[in-house]
Design an enzyme around this catalytic site. Sequence first.
Site, mmCIF file in Angstrom:
data_model
loop_
_atom_site.group_PDB
_atom_site.id
_atom_site.type_symbol
_atom_site.label_atom_id
_atom_site.label_comp_id
_atom_site.label_asym_id
_atom_site.label_seq_id
_atom_site.Cartn_x
_atom_site.Cartn_y
_atom_site.Cartn_z
ATOM 1 N N TYR A 188 0.837 -1.202 0.000
ATOM 2 C CA TYR A 188 0.000 0.000 0.000
ATOM 3 C C TYR A 188 0.875 1.257 0.000
ATOM 4 O O TYR A 188 2.019 1.247 0.445
ATOM 5 C CB TYR A 188 -0.939 0.037 1.218
ATOM 6 C CG TYR A 188 -0.246 -0.094 2.547
ATOM 7 C CD1 TYR A 188 0.306 1.012 3.205
ATOM 8 C CD2 TYR A 188 -0.118 -1.346 3.174
ATOM 9 C CE1 TYR A 188 0.956 0.881 4.427
ATOM 10 C CE2 TYR A 188 0.534 -1.481 4.394
ATOM 11 C CZ TYR A 188 1.066 -0.362 5.013
ATOM 12 O OH TYR A 188 1.714 -0.487 6.220
ATOM 13 N N GLY A 202 6.972 1.107 12.898
ATOM 14 C CA GLY A 202 5.859 1.461 12.016
ATOM 15 C C GLY A 202 4.473 1.336 12.598
ATOM 16 O O GLY A 202 3.492 1.343 11.851
ATOM 17 N N HIS A 206 -3.941 6.164 13.947
ATOM 18 C CA HIS A 206 -4.210 7.120 12.864
ATOM 19 C C HIS A 206 -5.629 6.988 12.326
ATOM 20 O O HIS A 206 -6.320 5.979 12.537
ATOM 21 C CB HIS A 206 -3.203 6.945 11.722
ATOM 22 C CG HIS A 206 -3.246 5.625 11.027
ATOM 23 N ND1 HIS A 206 -4.161 5.321 10.030
ATOM 24 C CD2 HIS A 206 -2.481 4.515 11.175
ATOM 25 C CE1 HIS A 206 -3.941 4.092 9.579
ATOM 26 N NE2 HIS A 206 -2.933 3.578 10.277
ATOM 27 N N HIS A 222 -2.430 -3.606 9.355
ATOM 28 C CA HIS A 222 -1.111 -4.246 9.326
ATOM 29 C C HIS A 222 -0.349 -3.978 10.626
ATOM 30 O O HIS A 222 0.880 -4.000 10.654
ATOM 31 C CB HIS A 222 -0.303 -3.750 8.131
ATOM 32 C CG HIS A 222 -0.789 -4.268 6.818
ATOM 33 N ND1 HIS A 222 -1.751 -3.615 6.074
ATOM 34 C CD2 HIS A 222 -0.475 -5.401 6.129
ATOM 35 C CE1 HIS A 222 -1.992 -4.302 4.982
ATOM 36 N NE2 HIS A 222 -1.239 -5.392 4.979
ATOM 37 N N CYS A 224 -1.263 -1.231 12.830
ATOM 38 C CA CYS A 224 -1.616 0.085 13.353
ATOM 39 C C CYS A 224 -2.976 0.055 14.049
ATOM 40 O O CYS A 224 -3.744 -0.898 13.906
ATOM 41 C CB CYS A 224 -1.651 1.111 12.227
ATOM 42 S SG CYS A 224 -0.019 1.538 11.580
ATOM 43 N N ASN A 226 -6.382 1.694 13.839
ATOM 44 C CA ASN A 226 -7.237 2.461 12.930
ATOM 45 C C ASN A 226 -8.397 3.073 13.693
ATOM 46 O O ASN A 226 -9.091 2.374 14.444
ATOM 47 C CB ASN A 226 -7.813 1.555 11.837
ATOM 48 C CG ASN A 226 -6.791 1.114 10.805
ATOM 49 O OD1 ASN A 226 -7.142 0.434 9.851
ATOM 50 N ND2 ASN A 226 -5.537 1.484 10.971
#
Length: 249
Positions: A188, A202, A206, A222, A224, A226
């Site tokens: 992505y 990473g 967000h 992946h 994070c 969301n």
Amino acid sequence: MRNAIRYLFVATVVAALAAFGSGIAAAAIIEPSAPAVQAISPGPGETVGIAAPVRVQFAEPVENRARAEQSVNIRAETALAGTFSWTGDRELTWSPTGFLPASSPISVSVGGARTEFNTNAGVTAEGDMSNYTFTVSIGGVPVRTMPASFGKPGWETPSGTFPVMEKFASITFDSRTIGIPLNDPEGYLIEGQWAERLTWGGVFVHSAPWSVDSQGNANVSHGCINLPPGDAQWYYENVSVGDPVYLHW
């Protein structure tokens, strides 16, 4: 060779002092101080979260790390406990044991260098990966619970407590930074918003408008965290670098 010269110098001084007679019982050896400090962060007057580490950048490589650590004094009303780690031979990081006191001035002295920063009211977040929620508290009082989506199988979000490291109003998410080529089915390249970094590997909190349908009921990222765009913007506007995020199942 340097140590040999030092010991020869000290021995010479002791012998010279002894020559003055029995009135002098011994000579004191003064150890050299840590190298000069180039920078300390957080900087003067900054306001940070209650899990913020203190970083000390020395002007030259540090040969005696134990002595450098002993020169660090971090206080609120009393001395604060913490642990040390090193990045290379010039950067020392002090991490608090537990949390710093909220809404307090924190003073830092390292040798002759001094600074003072402040903590906020204690903004903490809890990510519940089993119930797909992200709850923010201020001063220990929950103020907002948001639907969230975390890492999917094979890309699980790590458990633990992570201080916010950086925050960005806008950011590019590139799968290559976590080892996924763009031409991979999992690849992505996305323009994102309202992001807070939790790890150098990473993991971010967000805004994720593309996963809103899964937020609150499935983990599809992946790694994070969301959040819906409105909730992500609110968190960005209320969070400080150094605020702790507790992630668990």
